[in-house]
Enzyme design. Structure first.
Site, short mmCIF file in Angstrom:
data_model
loop_
_atom_site.label_atom_id
_atom_site.label_comp_id
_atom_site.label_asym_id
_atom_site.label_seq_id
_atom_site.Cartn_x
_atom_site.Cartn_y
_atom_site.Cartn_z
N ASP A 92 29.80 0.15 -4.76
CA ASP A 92 29.37 -0.62 -4.70
C ASP A 92 29.44 -2.10 -3.28
O ASP A 92 30.49 -1.87 -2.21
CB ASP A 92 29.52 -1.99 -5.55
N ARG A 93 29.18 -2.14 -2.92
CA ARG A 93 29.13 -3.36 -1.37
C ARG A 93 30.16 -4.30 -1.40
O ARG A 93 30.84 -4.12 -0.67
CB ARG A 93 28.06 -4.38 -1.21
#
Length: 301
Positions: A141-142
């Site tokens: 995930d970012r």
């Protein structure tokens, strides 16, 4: 030797070589060899990784030289010059890379956005004249930091995709979660499925989604937070974040599945261990990276 006063010495082709004839520190040796060079310029040479002692690069200005050693002044390789605050190259060969990604960086983007891990690596390949592109093997995930794999060809990426369970044998994360864990260790199992808004929902029974399994082990606790090691048996989207929320201990800083606690200023999830069997070198590869110092803040020393 006045020509050496204004620029850092190196050879464009073969490195400059000097034999050591007496005991002294590397700083003193270089200042003697390049008469008139300043201490700051020597430190810059070392920081630029152009100095080797007996074939090994060193940045240590007080390295203790002994008679018979050889000091070389060369040029830093493109990889050594690579310096990006958003990711670090941990390992590279002609087939793949292992990187350590900072939080806030997308893995890739369908809009070919440059400011992604994939985009940064593609720019690096251009700078190092490598005729390849970065192919995503798995994603973070970012706002999750840590270790990731990229392939340099579609064929290598496909090898991992087709035999992931046998090739990747250990993936572990560390997280700061809300509350004091009731059990030191355990396993969380559920079926995960996205709705139309791309929110992942968890069900204890088969809801048509994908089965997910997460093992956890508690490392440190206070009455407000727990530091937890998490081992993935499956790699589903948002798996750790949803599973920790399932048991009432959401990851600190998780604005999507959390309880609003962002006391540490980031999503406190880090992929710290990655182990796989290299499909082309036929050897086990094991990597670890320290979890961010921020994660230790809630826990007494």
């Amino acid at each position: 030797m006045s020509k050496n006063k204004n620029k850092i010495p190196h050879s464009k082709s073969n490195p400059l070589k000097f034999n050591v004839s007496e005991e002294m520190q590397l700083m003193d040796f270089l200042m003697k060899k390049f008469d008139g060079i300043s201490r700051n310029k020597v430190k810059r040479m070392l920081a630029n990784k152009v100095v080797s002692v007996d074939g090994k690069r060193t940045t240590q200005f007080d390295f203790a030289l002994q008679p018979g050693m050889t000091v070389e002044i060369g040029k830093p390789t493109a990889r050594e010059r690579f310096n990006n605050p958003k990711l670090k190259i941990v390992y590279e060969d002609k087939f793949l890379l292992v990187i350590d990604k900072r939080e806030g960086l997308l893995t890739n983007s369908p809009t070919k956005e440059k400011d992604t891990a994939q985009g940064i690596l593609n720019d690096y390949f251009i700078a190092t004249q490598q005729r390849c592109r970065a192919h995503t093997i798995h994603r973070l995930d970012r706002d999750t930091s840590g270790l990731m794999l990229f392939a340099k060809s579609k064929d290598v990426a496909l090898m991992f995709e087709e035999d992931w369970k046998n090739i990747v044998y250990d993936r572990r994360y560390v997280a700061v979660v809300c509350g004091e864990m009731e059990k030191k260790s355990g396993v969380i199992e559920s079926w995960l499925k996205d709705n139309k808004a791309f929110i992942t929902y968890s069900s204890p029974t088969d809801n048509g989604g994908k089965f997910a399994q997460t093992y956890y082990d508690t490392l440190m606790v206070t009455n407000k937070y727990s530091l937890v090691e998490l081992t993935l048996q499956t790699g589903r989207k948002n798996q750790i974040r949803v599973h920790m929320a399932d048991i009432g201990h959401p990851v600190v800083g998780d604005v999507k599945y959390g309880n609003g606690d962002n006391s540490l200023g980031r999503l406190c999830l880090h992929a710290y261990r990655l182990c796989f069997h290299h499909p082309l070198k036929d050897k086990d590869m094991e990597f670890e990276t320290p979890f961010p110092a921020t994660f230790a803040r809630p826990f007494p020393k």
